[in-house]
Motif scaffolding. Sequence first.
Motif, PDB file in Angstrom:
ATOM      1  N   GLU A 110      34.997  32.495  36.924  1.00  0.00           N
ATOM      2  CA  GLU A 110      35.377  31.942  38.092  1.00  0.00           C
ATOM      3  C   GLU A 110      37.024  32.408  38.228  1.00  0.00           C
ATOM      4  OE1 GLU A 110      35.197  27.740  38.540  1.00  0.00           O
ATOM      5  OE2 GLU A 110      33.172  27.736  38.711  1.00  0.00           O
ATOM      6  N   GLN A 111      37.461  32.862  36.996  1.00  0.00           N
ATOM      7  CA  GLN A 111      38.924  33.230  37.173  1.00  0.00           C
ATOM      8  C   GLN A 111      39.039  34.871  36.439  1.00  0.00           C
ATOM      9  OE1 GLN A 111      41.847  30.579  35.644  1.00  0.00           O
ATOM     10  NE2 GLN A 111      43.401  31.574  36.015  1.00  0.00           N
ATOM     11  N   PRO A 112      38.965  35.909  37.055  1.00  0.00           N
ATOM     12  CA  PRO A 112      39.110  37.070  36.436  1.00  0.00           C
ATOM     13  C   PRO A 112      40.567  37.213  35.886  1.00  0.00           C
ATOM     14  CG  PRO A 112      38.143  37.375  38.466  1.00  0.00           C
ATOM     15  CD  PRO A 112      38.556  35.959  38.438  1.00  0.00           C
ATOM     16  N   ILE A 113      40.819  38.358  35.128  1.00  0.00           N
ATOM     17  CA  ILE A 113      42.205  38.641  34.373  1.00  0.00           C
ATOM     18  C   ILE A 113      42.656  39.404  35.511  1.00  0.00           C
ATOM     19  CG2 ILE A 113      43.131  39.773  32.718  1.00  0.00           C
ATOM     20  CD1 ILE A 113      40.676  39.517  30.774  1.00  0.00           C
ATOM     21  N   ASP A 114      43.964  39.050  35.738  1.00  0.00           N
ATOM     22  CA  ASP A 114      44.735  39.550  36.817  1.00  0.00           C
ATOM     23  C   ASP A 114      45.553  40.646  36.212  1.00  0.00           C
ATOM     24  OD1 ASP A 114      44.278  38.425  39.310  1.00  0.00           O
ATOM     25  OD2 ASP A 114      45.042  36.681  38.727  1.00  0.00           O
ATOM     26  N   MET A 115      45.302  41.876  36.380  1.00  0.00           N
ATOM     27  CA  MET A 115      45.882  43.052  35.914  1.00  0.00           C
ATOM     28  C   MET A 115      47.593  43.355  36.502  1.00  0.00           C
ATOM     29  SD  MET A 115      44.047  43.777  33.318  1.00  0.00           S
ATOM     30  CE  MET A 115      44.675  45.407  32.937  1.00  0.00           C
ATOM     31  N   GLU A 116      47.663  42.717  37.628  1.00  0.00           N
ATOM     32  CA  GLU A 116      49.001  43.029  38.409  1.00  0.00           C
ATOM     33  C   GLU A 116      49.494  44.521  38.669  1.00  0.00           C
ATOM     34  OE1 GLU A 116      51.888  40.893  36.164  1.00  0.00           O
ATOM     35  OE2 GLU A 116      50.787  38.921  36.559  1.00  0.00           O
ATOM     36  N   VAL A 117      48.297  45.299  38.911  1.00  0.00           N
ATOM     37  CA  VAL A 117      48.561  46.553  39.355  1.00  0.00           C
ATOM     38  C   VAL A 117      47.419  46.957  40.536  1.00  0.00           C
ATOM     39  CG1 VAL A 117      49.342  47.450  37.326  1.00  0.00           C
ATOM     40  CG2 VAL A 117      46.936  47.606  37.779  1.00  0.00           C
ATOM     41  N   THR A 118      47.875  47.924  41.402  1.00  0.00           N
ATOM     42  CA  THR A 118      46.746  48.500  42.296  1.00  0.00           C
ATOM     43  C   THR A 118      45.523  48.657  41.779  1.00  0.00           C
ATOM     44  OG1 THR A 118      47.522  50.724  42.423  1.00  0.00           O
ATOM     45  CG2 THR A 118      48.829  49.025  43.719  1.00  0.00           C
ATOM     46  N   SER A 119      44.457  48.776  42.773  1.00  0.00           N
ATOM     47  CA  SER A 119      42.959  49.375  42.384  1.00  0.00           C
ATOM     48  C   SER A 119      43.270  50.797  41.717  1.00  0.00           C
ATOM     49  CB  SER A 119      42.141  49.190  43.462  1.00  0.00           C
ATOM     50  OG  SER A 119      42.636  49.834  44.490  1.00  0.00           O
ATOM     51  N   PHE A 120      43.969  51.654  42.277  1.00  0.00           N
ATOM     52  CA  PHE A 120      43.834  52.915  41.820  1.00  0.00           C
ATOM     53  C   PHE A 120      44.559  53.041  40.561  1.00  0.00           C
ATOM     54  CE2 PHE A 120      46.066  57.000  41.692  1.00  0.00           C
ATOM     55  CZ  PHE A 120      45.255  57.816  41.626  1.00  0.00           C
ATOM     56  N   ILE A 121      45.768  52.437  40.300  1.00  0.00           N
ATOM     57  CA  ILE A 121      46.100  52.434  38.916  1.00  0.00           C
ATOM     58  C   ILE A 121      45.157  51.661  37.848  1.00  0.00           C
ATOM     59  CG2 ILE A 121      47.953  51.726  37.576  1.00  0.00           C
ATOM     60  CD1 ILE A 121      48.690  53.805  39.360  1.00  0.00           C
ATOM     61  N   LEU A 122      44.369  50.467  38.519  1.00  0.00           N
ATOM     62  CA  LEU A 122      43.454  50.052  37.337  1.00  0.00           C
ATOM     63  C   LEU A 122      42.328  50.967  37.238  1.00  0.00           C
ATOM     64  CD1 LEU A 122      42.808  47.813  35.690  1.00  0.00           C
ATOM     65  CD2 LEU A 122      41.968  46.361  37.721  1.00  0.00           C
ATOM     66  N   GLU A 123      41.892  51.726  37.876  1.00  0.00           N
ATOM     67  CA  GLU A 123      40.710  52.590  38.066  1.00  0.00           C
ATOM     68  C   GLU A 123      41.262  53.653  37.043  1.00  0.00           C
ATOM     69  OE1 GLU A 123      38.381  55.895  40.757  1.00  0.00           O
ATOM     70  OE2 GLU A 123      39.949  54.553  41.712  1.00  0.00           O
ATOM     71  N   THR A 124      42.681  54.170  37.412  1.00  0.00           N
ATOM     72  CA  THR A 124      42.865  55.350  36.228  1.00  0.00           C
ATOM     73  C   THR A 124      42.941  54.779  34.774  1.00  0.00           C
ATOM     74  OG1 THR A 124      44.176  56.305  38.264  1.00  0.00           O
ATOM     75  CG2 THR A 124      44.863  56.979  35.738  1.00  0.00           C
ATOM     76  N   PHE A 125      43.506  53.477  34.737  1.00  0.00           N
ATOM     77  CA  PHE A 125      43.600  53.259  33.456  1.00  0.00           C
ATOM     78  C   PHE A 125      42.026  52.887  33.012  1.00  0.00           C
ATOM     79  CE2 PHE A 125      43.237  49.265  30.534  1.00  0.00           C
ATOM     80  CZ  PHE A 125      44.392  49.612  29.701  1.00  0.00           C
ATOM     81  N   LEU A 126      40.960  52.585  33.546  1.00  0.00           N
ATOM     82  CA  LEU A 126      39.910  52.322  32.768  1.00  0.00           C
ATOM     83  C   LEU A 126      39.114  53.852  32.704  1.00  0.00           C
ATOM     84  CD1 LEU A 126      38.408  49.557  34.917  1.00  0.00           C
ATOM     85  CD2 LEU A 126      39.381  49.343  32.479  1.00  0.00           C
ATOM     86  N   ASN A 127      39.592  55.015  33.467  1.00  0.00           N
ATOM     87  CA  ASN A 127      39.045  55.854  33.342  1.00  0.00           C
ATOM     88  C   ASN A 127      39.641  56.599  32.129  1.00  0.00           C
ATOM     89  OD1 ASN A 127      37.513  56.020  35.666  1.00  0.00           O
ATOM     90  ND2 ASN A 127      38.982  57.055  36.768  1.00  0.00           N
ATOM     91  N   LEU A 128      40.837  56.315  31.631  1.00  0.00           N
ATOM     92  CA  LEU A 128      41.578  56.732  30.334  1.00  0.00           C
ATOM     93  C   LEU A 128      40.939  56.383  29.248  1.00  0.00           C
ATOM     94  CD1 LEU A 128      45.245  57.046  31.400  1.00  0.00           C
ATOM     95  CD2 LEU A 128      43.669  58.776  30.889  1.00  0.00           C
ATOM     96  N   ILE A 129      40.361  55.054  29.135  1.00  0.00           N
ATOM     97  CA  ILE A 129      39.946  54.199  27.903  1.00  0.00           C
ATOM     98  C   ILE A 129      38.406  54.407  27.785  1.00  0.00           C
ATOM     99  CG2 ILE A 129      41.820  52.522  28.097  1.00  0.00           C
ATOM    100  CD1 ILE A 129      39.904  50.618  28.849  1.00  0.00           C
ATOM    101  N   ASN A 130      37.894  54.971  28.936  1.00  0.00           N
ATOM    102  CA  ASN A 130      36.414  54.823  28.640  1.00  0.00           C
ATOM    103  C   ASN A 130      35.783  56.314  28.283  1.00  0.00           C
ATOM    104  OD1 ASN A 130      36.074  52.278  29.470  1.00  0.00           O
ATOM    105  ND2 ASN A 130      35.595  52.803  31.873  1.00  0.00           N
ATOM    106  N   VAL A 131      36.661  57.181  27.667  1.00  0.00           N
ATOM    107  CA  VAL A 131      36.234  58.607  27.447  1.00  0.00           C
ATOM    108  C   VAL A 131      36.862  58.753  26.148  1.00  0.00           C
ATOM    109  CG1 VAL A 131      35.787  59.471  29.755  1.00  0.00           C
ATOM    110  CG2 VAL A 131      38.255  59.800  28.440  1.00  0.00           C
TER     111      VAL A 131
END
Length: 313
Positions: A110-131
Amino acid sequence: MSAIPSSNAISTKRKTMNDPNFDRPGKTHKPDTNPPASLDSIFLSDPQRSPKWHPYHSDGNVILRATNGTLFGADSWRLAKASTVFKDMFDIPQPISFGYPIASRWVNQEQPIDMEVTSFILETFLNLINVSIPSLPNGLSFAQMTALSGLCDKFIVTKNIVDQVSPGLVLAGANDPWDLLVWASKKNYLFMGRKALSYMGPEGFTKVHTIPPVSSGRSGDGSTLKYKPFWDRFHLLSPSWQIALLTTAFPQRAFIPAETAITICKTKKTSRNSPKGKSQGVPSHDTGPAKSGRFEMVMVSWHEMVKGFNPRS
């Protein structure tokens, strides 16, 4: 004779407002043992309030949320492997939520972790850590790179990711060297600071650029510091960097005497060695002692300034 009800019997008599136990639940109240509802079921009846999931990053036992409300699914082991903060977060024992699998015992649906960045930055961050070999996309602006770098600093990511983000930040700062210089001063990154100074050069150091006009329905971007007055952007530097910048660029002062009348006396003298009938003019400059003047700051060569700039010394 009426029978006296036993002490275990449940009374069906309605409590009056004067009863001290009026606002208390009756004995027939049973605790709600249903498991907490997930995000999907919470908003299922109201599609307008339904959260938006990222089209690709939608699976995983961790839910992350961007500033625009977009939800991202991520794997806890990937986050823990890339970030010290996430690793420590997941190592803390959490109570097991009824109805959820053990793998999701620490996830609050019911309460996800707020990353306090835009969706584009969060997408870029996850792309970096997933490879296994992270890489950045081309064309990121300086503002996007600072947001990504700040996210990496906040969660203390591993060196292989930092090695991609830091050069990308320096490269993006080539077009906005003053922004890079201020960012480096706040982080006390000397290497980035010297790079920013080498990018701007002596002209870019004091030059104030004109904001580009509106074209094709898009207004010019006046958010970068190169459009602001010199002292406005200079005061954004940390105090130690301000002092080091001035003392390095202007190590000494030069005294410029005030302008005085110059008396030029020309006396004609006949030299013994000169031809007969010829005279030789000997100018005489009498300026007198300099009674007043001013000091001016003399800037060293830009190469020496960049090389000698060291706020830590």
